[in-house]
Write an enzyme that holds these catalytic residues in place. Sequence first.
Site, PDB file in Angstrom:
ATOM      1  CB  SER A  54      -0.903  -0.005   1.245  1.00  0.00           C
ATOM      2  OG  SER A  54      -1.688   1.158   1.302  1.00  0.00           O
ATOM      3  CB  SER A  55       1.559   3.757  -2.598  1.00  0.00           C
ATOM      4  OG  SER A  55       1.719   2.825  -3.624  1.00  0.00           O
TER       5      SER A  55
END
Length: 377
Positions: free
Chosen positions: A80-81
């Site tokens: 998840s960035s």
Amino acid sequence: MTTDTAPAWAVVFEQVPRAGFIPDTIWVDDPDGPGFTAVSRRTDPSAWEAAVAANAPVITQINLGEPATENGEDFPSSSSSQPSIVADMLDALDPRPGERVLEIGTGTGWNAALLAHRVGPSGQVTTIEVDPALAETARQALTAAGVAAEAVTGDGAAGWPAGAPFDRIIATASVREIVPPAWLAQLRPGGRLVTPWGTDYGNGALLTLDLDADGIASGRFSGNLAFMRLRSHQRSLFGWEPDDDTVAAAEVAATDVRGKDLDMMLNPEKGRFAIGARLPNVALVVEWDAHGPGRHVLELDDLITRSYARLDADVTDPAPFTVRQLGPRRLWDEALAAYDWWHEHAKPGPDRLGLAITDDAQTLFLDTPETVVRTWP
């Protein structure tokens, strides 16, 4: 959680919390050695919550879903960035209510949920994920959150022709040098494409392309991003390296490059992006302090021609650095030529570079489309 950037998305982030899309087990750097260690929401909720609430990426899968190795040779394969980067990318995409959006790389499903919130019930979000297990987990998270985005399984490089045309396309995985033609074929005239773009030489940048009525896409780069690649754009994880005997027989020379030059050649905030863009099919590996403090090893290789270069740089010694080169390409010489080009053009960063795409070619340019840096057929 705050994003620190793109304030237009701050309210959406509050309304669509990331925590609802992060699996119960995440991965963090192992403090006792190489590789990663698992953090469980069930057994260590405070550590899990702190990682998810931070403005930082969260690794959600390693080794393409295979177990961790005993020797620590693990690699992240989904994440998840960093929320502030997510916000910047969504801000660049600029989706509007009622639009049709395609996302390449579902991951956890959080980004798709943010997009669905913005386009609203009159719009449509389709998100595609190559990994079946990740796609199913994301579908479950989207359903649990009441998000109507369509999550499909497939190769994101091929886009999703069944849902085309799209008003907006966004990739959450990086492309290597060439933007997949299928994406632009599925984008309506007047539409926008946003994707991380990079080379094997170093980190990438964010590319924002707009498609005109004549089918020509053009746009600029911005920022400094390190994203996982589309799986079909990944190079061998460990590249290619000749054996010791082959290296020993390589051509040996000295170079007048010094530590300050290496900083400019390797620093993502300086010349690394532009220099890498000038070096086709060249991968870079740097081992900092490989032989002690200040004694670095820089390796360049080309898998296609089996060309290789190694620079042994002892920045604590005034003696010239040693370079070894072999193969039909002299990769260190090419890197120096690209470094000279960077100096001669006033040290351009990503923001001075752009990309223009027609049916026949993808052309990287400096400042204006007339100043061609490199073209891909």
